[in-house]
Design an enzyme around this catalytic site. Sequence first.
Site, PDB file in Angstrom:
ATOM      1  N   ASP A   1       0.842  -1.190   0.000  1.00 14.33           N
ATOM      2  CA  ASP A   1       0.000   0.000   0.000  1.00 14.33           C
ATOM      3  C   ASP A   1       0.885   1.250   0.000  1.00 14.33           C
ATOM      4  OD1 ASP A   1       0.824  -0.846   2.509  1.00 14.33           O
ATOM      5  OD2 ASP A   1      -1.161  -0.860   3.387  1.00 14.33           O
TER       6      ASP A   1
ATOM      7  N   GLU B   1      -5.648   3.336   3.863  1.00 15.18           N
ATOM      8  CA  GLU B   1      -6.087   3.920   5.132  1.00 15.18           C
ATOM      9  C   GLU B   1      -7.596   4.141   5.198  1.00 15.18           C
ATOM     10  OE1 GLU B   1      -4.296   3.824   7.570  1.00 15.18           O
ATOM     11  OE2 GLU B   1      -2.230   3.921   6.898  1.00 15.18           O
TER      12      GLU B   1
END
Length: 445
Positions: A106, A175
């Site tokens: 990520d 997130e």
Amino acid sequence: MATHGLWAAASLALSLAATGAQATPDLNAAQAQLAALLDKNYPTLEAIYKDLHQHPELGMQEVRTAGILAQHLRKAGFTVTEKVGGTGVVGVLRNGEGPTILVRADMDALPMEEKTGLAWASKARATYEGKDVPVMHACGHDTHVAYLVGVARALSAMRDSWSGTVVLIGQPAEEPLIGARAMLDDGLFERFPKPDFGFAAHVTNLPAGVVAIKAGASSSASDSYSITFHGRGGHGSMPAATIDPIPIAARFVTDTQVVISREKDPAAFGVLTIGAINAGSAPNIIPDSAEVKVNLRSQSPEVRKLLRDGTARVAKSAAAMGGAPEPTIRYLSGTGVMTNDEAMANAAVTVLTPVFGKGLAFAPASATPMSGSEDFSEFVDAGVPSLFFGIGGYDPAMLADLKAKGEPAPTNHSPFFAPKAEPAIRNAVTAIVLSIVGGVRPAAK
């Protein structure tokens, strides 16, 4: 990761794996080759980490980060596609017959001010929900992008040690838990080879040198909502002429906790958090709306449904009690429980114990998952059995000193979160590459 203190709770239950299995000569040779490659490549990987740490970008704004990753994947021989699911990056390397393997990192940072004191600390700012905010890599995704480049370079250089197709993914917006779904909705598994299985890793505040494996469920489901209570605004001196949404919202904040304390089985995991309340502008003005943001965490479908249904029911009841219209309930984002494939977890213990020794920590499927969440689960739920590693990043001496002082180590999402990059990057690359070379995969169907 959208949490976190990743693996912090689960680490209490970790037990060192001792299988007695020995690495094959080929794996020994691969380990030696990989170590040499890491020695050669690490300065570049550290430079990537420090650059990204100084220039963090929020979810779906990772244009610079994605460009850097794409550039390095191309240099490693991968066919690269950018702007998948927004700012996502996909790199494909074909190496003969064999399985298709996903490896994901990520890329996004968080809207918060850095307080680590690092020489390469972030001073970046960005727009978040219409506001100018500081930005920090407080969850370690900068190290994740660096380890993905390390994996790419290693697999490209070690083609004689494995066969098949590797699909490397630079994922945006982990997130807010929307990036994996965005890539899937953009045809990730239709436009590119669909993986047979996958790997990912996340740096944590566990001791540097620890590689943690949790069989079965490893993290929680997460669901976030915006609930807007509608009223009728007016003068604060004439409340009878209004419908005040603020006490309605306040009633909801209090009453919704009863779903946890009285409706949920006390033995079942479930968390309900009110993360934001936005209403009003002046002390003598009754506003016409009040927004409450709610986050729900669960580890079973039954509790997930209970929290979702209970929250909506209480919101509607609070509005009805206040004589207000029905509230607007808007789903913001969420993801399911991240479940590691048990066969892969057990195989990885066998392959990696000779590599990491006592640093390889294993938690069985019966151990409690962590309370945080991770949208890598979207790929698993889309049919890609996977293994998600926890990678320790904190100096053991520093952790011992903090413990002696009675102070906790900074967790993911802390403004003081500053894991040691080198052991985290090296161990993530090692765990993933040797798992691929060592044949870690799901059980045959």
